[in-house]
Scaffold this active site. Structure first.
Site, PDB file in Angstrom:
ATOM      1  N   HIS A 197       2.462  57.551 124.636  1.00 43.52           N
ATOM      2  CA  HIS A 197       2.298  57.504 123.183  1.00 43.52           C
ATOM      3  C   HIS A 197       3.072  58.612 122.477  1.00 43.52           C
ATOM      4  CE1 HIS A 197      -0.063  56.416 119.553  1.00 43.52           C
ATOM      5  NE2 HIS A 197       0.021  57.706 119.262  1.00 43.52           N
ATOM      6  N   HIS A 231       8.424  52.457 119.775  1.00 42.58           N
ATOM      7  CA  HIS A 231       8.628  51.002 119.851  1.00 42.58           C
ATOM      8  C   HIS A 231       9.686  50.544 118.853  1.00 42.58           C
ATOM      9  CE1 HIS A 231       6.010  51.351 116.334  1.00 42.58           C
ATOM     10  NE2 HIS A 231       6.445  50.159 115.964  1.00 42.58           N
ATOM     11  N   SER A 246       4.516  51.959 111.469  1.00 46.07           N
ATOM     12  CA  SER A 246       3.057  51.918 111.407  1.00 46.07           C
ATOM     13  C   SER A 246       2.377  52.699 112.518  1.00 46.07           C
ATOM     14  CB  SER A 246       2.601  50.458 111.453  1.00 46.07           C
ATOM     15  OG  SER A 246       3.093  49.840 112.629  1.00 46.07           O
ATOM     16  N   HIS A 254       3.642  55.479 118.463  1.00 46.35           N
ATOM     17  CA  HIS A 254       3.966  55.039 119.830  1.00 46.35           C
ATOM     18  C   HIS A 254       5.394  54.483 119.812  1.00 46.35           C
ATOM     19  CE1 HIS A 254       2.381  53.753 123.861  1.00 46.35           C
ATOM     20  NE2 HIS A 254       3.628  53.278 123.837  1.00 46.35           N
ATOM     21  N   CYS A 305      -4.828  53.130 120.090  1.00 41.68           N
ATOM     22  CA  CYS A 305      -3.449  52.724 119.741  1.00 41.68           C
ATOM     23  C   CYS A 305      -3.231  51.305 120.236  1.00 41.68           C
ATOM     24  CB  CYS A 305      -2.439  53.659 120.402  1.00 41.68           C
ATOM     25  SG  CYS A 305      -0.758  52.995 120.353  1.00 41.68           S
ATOM     26  N   ASN A 330      12.232  51.043 113.373  1.00 42.77           N
ATOM     27  CA  ASN A 330      11.876  51.888 112.236  1.00 42.77           C
ATOM     28  C   ASN A 330      11.149  53.077 112.827  1.00 42.77           C
ATOM     29  OD1 ASN A 330      12.723  50.056 110.254  1.00 42.77           O
ATOM     30  ND2 ASN A 330      10.773  48.966 110.380  1.00 42.77           N
ATOM     31  N   CYS A 346      -0.556  51.344 123.309  1.00 41.77           N
ATOM     32  CA  CYS A 346      -0.757  52.045 124.580  1.00 41.77           C
ATOM     33  C   CYS A 346      -1.185  51.054 125.675  1.00 41.77           C
ATOM     34  CB  CYS A 346      -1.818  53.145 124.417  1.00 41.77           C
ATOM     35  SG  CYS A 346      -1.165  54.710 123.779  1.00 41.77           S
ATOM     36  N   GLN A 401      11.591  46.593 117.253  1.00 44.39           N
ATOM     37  CA  GLN A 401      11.294  45.183 117.001  1.00 44.39           C
ATOM     38  C   GLN A 401      12.518  44.318 117.247  1.00 44.39           C
ATOM     39  OE1 GLN A 401       9.013  44.024 113.561  1.00 44.39           O
ATOM     40  NE2 GLN A 401       8.619  46.152 113.003  1.00 44.39           N
TER      41      GLN A 401
HETATM   42  P1  H2U Z   1       6.672  48.925 112.803  1.00 46.41           P
HETATM   43  O1  H2U Z   1       7.722  49.013 113.887  1.00 46.41           O
HETATM   44  O2  H2U Z   1       7.285  48.825 111.446  1.00 46.41           O
HETATM   45  O3  H2U Z   1       5.659  50.005 112.924  1.00 46.41           O
HETATM   46  O4  H2U Z   1       5.880  47.574 113.067  1.00 46.41           O
HETATM   47  C1  H2U Z   1       5.075  47.385 114.211  1.00 46.41           C
HETATM   48  C2  H2U Z   1       4.893  45.909 114.423  1.00 46.41           C
HETATM   49  O5  H2U Z   1       3.845  45.701 115.358  1.00 46.41           O
HETATM   50  C3  H2U Z   1       4.523  45.161 113.162  1.00 46.41           C
HETATM   51  O6  H2U Z   1       5.511  44.183 112.927  1.00 46.41           O
HETATM   52  C4  H2U Z   1       3.130  44.545 115.009  1.00 46.41           C
HETATM   53  C5  H2U Z   1       3.178  44.528 113.503  1.00 46.41           C
HETATM   54  O7  H2U Z   1       3.091  43.212 113.022  1.00 46.41           O
HETATM   55  N1  H2U Z   1       1.794  44.611 115.571  1.00 46.41           N
HETATM   56  C6  H2U Z   1       1.384  43.666 116.474  1.00 46.41           C
HETATM   57  O8  H2U Z   1       2.121  42.738 116.765  1.00 46.41           O
HETATM   58  N2  H2U Z   1       0.147  43.757 117.044  1.00 46.41           N
HETATM   59  C7  H2U Z   1      -0.762  44.736 116.744  1.00 46.41           C
HETATM   60  O9  H2U Z   1      -1.819  44.791 117.307  1.00 46.41           O
HETATM   61  C8  H2U Z   1      -0.453  45.686 115.663  1.00 46.41           C
HETATM   62  C9  H2U Z   1       0.949  45.700 115.145  1.00 46.41           C
END
Ligand code: H2U
Ligand code: ZN
Length: 353
Positions: free
Chosen positions: A120, A173, A168, A171, A55, A160, A58, A175
């Site tokens: 996670h 999180h 995606s 875990h 992940c 989201n 994590c 933004q």
């Molecule tokens: P979601 O909240 O929609 O899952 O998006 C996760 C964000 O995490 C996404 O904007 C970022 C992606 O660009 N990300 C990183 O910055 N580093 C990573 O290693 C994978 C995902």
């Protein structure tokens, strides 16, 4: 003074105004009599493990860009490795305007990711309020830090949750996007809040009426009120408002922060119990932009926009008339609020941990 919905509106198609955006939503309560033969899902399967070696969120793991996460113990904030916006100053002459029809302008921004927990397998609904409090403090600190950047006009904090919402990674999180210009939704709200920014602001009026009327309340505590707003477009959409008119998160007092952590757990727990699944949603915080005077009339609030309609898998689609005309719902906000309110605030046998 108090008021109630005129009886006929519980039965007949009608429009309701969203006073924050100036847009109307169509409500069709009579359609609830339609037969439903769709599936109702059984409770979701197994939880993910508490640590997943590959992940990218994590603790101690390498992210997609190659950078390694620290072994964090509560929250962790980092610059998005694949940001939608860049902080570099745009090259001169990059604006476009042809006959007022073909217009474009560069947009600067900063995108960050906030991990809510090293675990996670947790969501806000599973975390104790004491574990959510650091998330609340991080949101406030990020807003303060990003708004201090000269060219940043607005900071959008959001989450989201769930595959259905395009998330995606399970875990926990969210933004943060800080932008040079005000995005569309908060811009619409900014105008209405400014126009109503007198002795009793728009959301103070809403707070008072909802508390008195009661039928749209989902849950509440001393500092926060959560309702399915009168004008909700999504079936189980909610609005979370602080009692006090505070413009942005850094203004929150310790009690308001604790109460926020508490009600976030309460609300997300109710959502999970509604259809016995980890409830998907897009959640976001609207708060004051930098524009002069906004701190005077803004009243920060949270919007939760969940896509589900009838079960863990039957979602509402904003298509057809909604896409071409205007949003429409069958289930009334009052009924949706009643369903969420009737669920217990904590699952049975849970210590709330
Ligand atoms: P979601 O909240 O929609 O899952 O998006 C996760 C964000 O995490 C996404 O904007 C970022 C992606 O660009 N990300 C990183 O910055 N580093 C990573 O290693 C994978 C995902
Ligand atoms: Zn808003």
């Amino acid at each position: 003074m108090g008021w109630t919905l005129p009886r006929p509106l519980e039965e007949v198609p009608h429009r309701r105004l969203n006073p924050l955006t100036g847009q109307w939503v169509l409500v069709s309560p009579h359609r609830l009599k339609r037969p439903w033969q769709g599936r109702v899902e059984s409770p979701a399967g197994e939880r993910p493990p508490s640590y997943v070696p590959d992940c990218y969120l994590c603790p101690g793991n390498a992210r997609a860009g190659g950078v390694r996460n620290p072994v964090y113990t509560d929250i962790f904030v980092f610059d998005n490795d694949f940001p939608a916006l860049l902080a570099d100053e745009p090259p001169a002459g990059s604006a476009l305007d042809v006959d007022g029809v073909y217009r474009a302008s560069p947009e600067r921004g900063i995108c960050r990711v906030v991990c809510y927990s090293p675990r996670h397998d947790l969501t806000m609904a599973d975390m104790a309020p004491a574990g959510i409090r650091p998330v609340v403090d991080a949101w406030a600190e990020q807003y303060r830090e990003l708004m201090a950047i000269s060219w940043v006009q607005y900071v959008q904090i959001f989450e989201n949750k769930g595959e259905l919402m395009g998330c995606s990674n399970p875990h926990p999180h969210g933004q943060i996007w800080a932008t040079e210009q005000m995005p569309y939704e908060p811009e619409l709200e900014d105008r209405r809040l400014r126009e109503s920014g007198g002795a009793a602001g728009l959301l103070e009026t809403v707070y008072t009426h909802e508390l008195r009327e009661g039928s749209r309340i989902v849950c509440r505590n001393e500092e926060w009120l959560c309702v399915v707003p009168f004008w909700a477009a999504w079936p189980f959409e909610t609005l979370l408002v602080p009692r006090r008119r505070i413009a942005s998160l850094p203004e929150m007092l310790p009690d308001e922060r604790d109460a926020l952590a508490d009600i976030l757990k309460d609300l997300t727990g109710r959502y999970d119990r509604l259809f016995a699944c980890s409830f998907p949603y897009t959640m976001g915080i609207h708060q004051a932009p930098k524009a002069g005077g906004a701190g005077e009339y803004w009243h920060l609030h949270f919007h939760f926009y969940p896509p589900l309609l009838r079960s863990a898998t039957v979602r509402k689609f904003m298509v057809g008339f909604e896409m071409l005309g205007m949003p429409q719902r069958d289930l009334t906000p009052e009924r949706a609020a009643g369903m969420l309110r009737e669920l217990s605030s904590r699952p049975e046998g849970s210590a709330g941990g």
